[in-house]
Design an enzyme around this catalytic site. Structure first.
Site, short mmCIF file in Angstrom:
data_model
loop_
_atom_site.label_atom_id
_atom_site.label_comp_id
_atom_site.label_asym_id
_atom_site.label_seq_id
_atom_site.Cartn_x
_atom_site.Cartn_y
_atom_site.Cartn_z
N TYR A 52 0.84 -1.21 0.00
CA TYR A 52 0.00 0.00 0.00
C TYR A 52 0.87 1.25 0.00
O TYR A 52 1.88 1.29 0.71
CB TYR A 52 -0.89 0.03 1.25
CG TYR A 52 -2.33 -0.27 0.95
CD1 TYR A 52 -3.04 0.50 0.03
CD2 TYR A 52 -3.00 -1.31 1.59
CE1 TYR A 52 -4.36 0.24 -0.25
CE2 TYR A 52 -4.32 -1.58 1.31
CZ TYR A 52 -5.01 -0.81 0.40
OH TYR A 52 -6.30 -1.08 0.11
N GLU A 54 -0.60 4.87 -0.29
CA GLU A 54 -1.38 6.11 -0.46
C GLU A 54 -0.48 7.34 -0.37
O GLU A 54 0.36 7.44 0.53
CB GLU A 54 -2.44 6.22 0.64
CG GLU A 54 -3.82 5.84 0.17
CD GLU A 54 -4.28 4.55 0.79
OE1 GLU A 54 -3.42 3.68 1.06
OE2 GLU A 54 -5.50 4.42 1.00
N ASP A 198 -7.67 13.43 -24.85
CA ASP A 198 -7.73 12.03 -24.43
C ASP A 198 -7.06 11.21 -25.54
O ASP A 198 -7.64 10.97 -26.59
CB ASP A 198 -9.19 11.61 -24.24
CG ASP A 198 -9.32 10.19 -23.71
OD1 ASP A 198 -8.36 9.41 -23.86
OD2 ASP A 198 -10.38 9.87 -23.15
N THR A 224 -4.85 6.01 -21.37
CA THR A 224 -4.64 4.69 -20.79
C THR A 224 -3.24 4.25 -21.21
O THR A 224 -2.60 4.89 -22.05
CB THR A 224 -5.68 3.67 -21.29
OG1 THR A 224 -5.71 3.70 -22.71
CG2 THR A 224 -7.06 3.96 -20.74
N LYS A 227 -3.16 0.38 -24.62
CA LYS A 227 -3.63 0.25 -26.01
C LYS A 227 -2.39 0.28 -26.92
O LYS A 227 -1.56 -0.61 -26.84
CB LYS A 227 -4.67 1.33 -26.31
CG LYS A 227 -5.92 1.19 -25.42
CD LYS A 227 -7.00 2.18 -25.78
CE LYS A 227 -8.28 1.97 -25.00
NZ LYS A 227 -8.35 2.72 -23.73
N ARG A 233 -2.72 -2.63 -17.98
CA ARG A 233 -3.98 -1.87 -17.90
C ARG A 233 -3.83 -0.82 -16.81
O ARG A 233 -3.68 -1.15 -15.62
CB ARG A 233 -5.14 -2.80 -17.57
CG ARG A 233 -5.35 -3.86 -18.62
CD ARG A 233 -6.63 -4.59 -18.41
NE ARG A 233 -7.71 -3.82 -18.98
CZ ARG A 233 -8.11 -3.95 -20.24
NH1 ARG A 233 -7.51 -4.81 -21.05
NH2 ARG A 233 -9.11 -3.24 -20.70
N1 DSN Z 1 -12.79 0.29 -23.95
C1 DSN Z 1 -12.08 1.32 -24.68
C2 DSN Z 1 -12.03 1.04 -26.13
O1 DSN Z 1 -12.21 -0.10 -26.51
O2 DSN Z 1 -11.81 1.94 -26.92
C3 DSN Z 1 -12.65 2.64 -24.40
O3 DSN Z 1 -12.83 2.81 -23.05
#
Ligand code: DSN
Length: 416
Positions: A52, A54, A198, A224, A227, A233
């Site tokens: 942990y 924080e 984004d 994120t 991707k 993730r």
């Molecule tokens: N789940 C993501 C995507 O597939 O683009 C978006 O949050």
């Protein structure tokens, strides 16, 4: 391999083994997915999950941080250097919490915010009504032009001038074209809004120089990490120095508790990988594959939203093929090609049974496929759609076997 897990819990081990083989044997074309490296997997599956932490480096609420602090500092330093930003927060659990933190940092409930509508290619958290961001804020939404499938900046500017949003989001989840960050920034400046880019889908392309960067245009950048960036993730928020305190405060203690240190380690490794010259080659190859696939699909008579792609993603409008996106996606899945059904702009069908199919090239590029293989991929997609129209499951199974045969020559990170 995973000896302890095999012995302690054969049921879970068997499911993980089966999923590994599924990922190996499938042409994974969900535009938001990828394969992480063995190094990222090892960092993510480490004892850091026990801890942990924080707070932030140097200011924690728990003891025992002497290795966690430098780890988080390393991830932050790599993010700042890779994306050319003043400040990075690597703690958001995923994209939606990261975007929620942006609202918490920059707006008050009821304030006007602006983003791209979900069915036009935006994201739930850009103010779509079923999301908390649409319920707690007064969200106004822009789209793309019906004739071009591209953002109409006159519409965006008119809407922004009329509604005076506090925040403007650009970016989304089904955008096949380059995002014009300078143009969005100009509009945000004119109306006194904070521009938030984004870049979840395109972060890896930006890192690899295959898409222009929002740095210097957007005051806040949300992404994120799993991707095109090919990390675990997770998510990151990056910003100018002037928003750093508010962003950090919004992530913790505003929204979250302890950061997932094992994820932070995976992010640090992925950022290190993304700073290598080989990652630029990967990013360019993702786009080259998407271009080659778009050309081949057009030759098969598919209709692509906006007529093609500039990035990793293609949005197929199947209206002209007389099949919905959902039955097509299900048939493709049986044929060993994994995609997702998706709305297309101005879709006349319902979101759970839309007209579109979203496909992308990040994962198959990681496996090593090149533009030379894309005509074959397009042919399989076309054959699968034809088979679906005839309910010919046997033909789908033949394609799946051909896909497996091709992929057996391409190693899968984390398995081979
Ligand atoms: N789940 C993501 C995507 O597939 O683009 C978006 O949050």
């Amino acid at each position: 391999m995973r000896v302890a897990l095999e012995q302690a819990d054969p049921q879970v081990a068997a499911l993980i083994r089966a999923e590994t083989e599924r990922q190996h044997d499938t042409l994974r074309m969900i535009a938001s997915e990828n394969y992480v490296s063995q190094a990222v997997l090892e960092a993510t599956g480490s004892v850091l999950t026990n801890k942990y932490s924080e707070g932030y480096p140097g200011k924690r609420y728990y003891e025992g941080q002497r290795f966690i602090d430098p780890l988080e500092e390393l991830a932050i330093a790599r993010a700042r250097s890779l994306f050319g930003v003043d400040h990075a927060n690597v703690q958001p659990y995923s994209g939606s919490p990261a975007n929620l933190a942006v609202y918490l940092a920059l707006a008050q409930p009821g304030d006007t915010v602006m983003g791209m509508a979900l069915p036009m290619g935006g994201h739930l958290t850009h103010g779509w009504p079923v999301s908390a961001t649409g319920a707690w804020f007064r969200a106004v939404q822009y789209g793309v032009r019906r004739d071009t499938g591209r953002v109409d900046f006159d519409e965006v500017r008119d809407l922004a001038l009329r509604e005076r949003p506090k925040i403007i989001f650009c970016g989304g989840t089904a955008l096949p074209r380059t995002i014009d960050f300078p143009r969005f920034a100009e509009i945000a400046r004119e109306v006194g809004a904070v521009l938030v880019a984004d870049i979840a889908h395109i972060a890896g392309l930006i890192a690899g120089g295959a898409h222009p960067s929002p740095a210097g245009h957007a005051e806040v950048i949300s992404t994120t990490t799993h991707k095109t960036l090919r990390g675990p993730r997770g998510a990151m928020l990056m910003c100018d120095e002037r928003h750093a305190k508010a962003i950090d405060k919004a992530v913790f203690p505003g929204l979250q508790g302890g950061p997932h240190n094992h994820t932070t380690a995976g992010i640090a490794v992925a950022l290190g990988e993304a700073s290598q010259p080989s990652f630029s080659v990967y990013a360019q190859q993702v786009v080259a594959n998407a271009h080659a696939l778009a050309s081949a699909l057009l030759e098969h008579g598919f209709d692509l939203v906006s007529g093609g792609t500039d990035n990793h993603l293609l949005l197929l409008d199947l209206t002209g093929k007389s099949i919905g996106g959902k039955p097509a996606a299900k048939a493709l899945d049986r044929a060993g090609i994994e995609t997702n059904y998706n709305t297309v702009p101005y879709d006349t069908r319902k979101p759970f049974d839309p007209s579109g199919l979203r496909i992308g090239t990040p994962a198959l590029t990681t496996r090593g496929l090149t533009p030379a293989e894309m005509p074959q991929v397009a042919t399989w997609i076309s054959r699968a759609v034809d088979a679906a129209l005839k309910s010919d499951d046997a033909a789908l199974d033949v394609i799946a076997a051909e896909v497996r045969e091709l992929l057996s020559a391409y190693p899968m990170p984390g398995r081979d």
